[in-house]
Design a protein around this motif. Structure first.
Motif, PDB file in Angstrom:
ATOM      1  N   HIS A   1     -78.337  84.599  62.464  1.00 50.51           N
ATOM      2  CA  HIS A   1     -77.272  83.785  63.036  1.00 50.51           C
ATOM      3  C   HIS A   1     -77.215  82.464  62.276  1.00 50.51           C
ATOM      4  O   HIS A   1     -78.202  81.726  62.226  1.00 50.51           O
TER       5      HIS A   1
ATOM      6  N   PHE B   1     -75.715  78.860  62.256  1.00 48.88           N
ATOM      7  CA  PHE B   1     -75.149  77.899  63.198  1.00 48.88           C
ATOM      8  C   PHE B   1     -74.268  76.889  62.466  1.00 48.88           C
ATOM      9  O   PHE B   1     -74.651  76.366  61.414  1.00 48.88           O
TER      10      PHE B   1
ATOM     11  N   THR C   1     -71.672  81.124  66.141  1.00 48.00           N
ATOM     12  CA  THR C   1     -72.508  81.472  64.995  1.00 48.00           C
ATOM     13  C   THR C   1     -71.851  82.577  64.179  1.00 48.00           C
ATOM     14  O   THR C   1     -71.044  83.344  64.687  1.00 48.00           O
TER      15      THR C   1
END
Length: 93
Positions: A23, A25, A16
């Motif tokens: 975060h 992804f 990430t």
């Protein structure tokens, strides 16, 4: 990192990108079957225009719970198409 909502794993990655505490992804780490495109868009002055997904799991919909930047500004190029979460989606190790 793992993103879960409604007892469902939405994304998992050890790659990430963290920006402003979120975060992001990578696209390949997303379980696409739980995402529906949304018409919602917002604008960040330095990242660009964000698009959203509704998250659908176990028969429930979490509207606009995930966002991504399909065409980020140069300053945010590293998060192109990466997905971040909010609205009750847990992101944890």
């Amino acid at each position: 990192m793992k993103a879960t909502w409604n007892n469902t794993v939405l994304a998992e990655s050890d790659q990430t990108v963290v920006i402003e505490g979120n975060h992001y992804f990578p696209p390949a780490s997303i379980h696409k079957e739980y995402f529906e495109p949304s018409d919602t868009q917002t604008i960040c002055p330095w990242k660009g225009t964000a698009s959203y997904y509704n998250v659908v799991a176990d028969g429930e919909t979490n509207k606009d719970a995930a966002w991504y930047y399909p065409n980020p500004k140069d300053a945010a190029a590293e998060i192109k198409d990466h997905v971040a979460f909010w609205r009750g989606v847990k992101v944890e190790n």
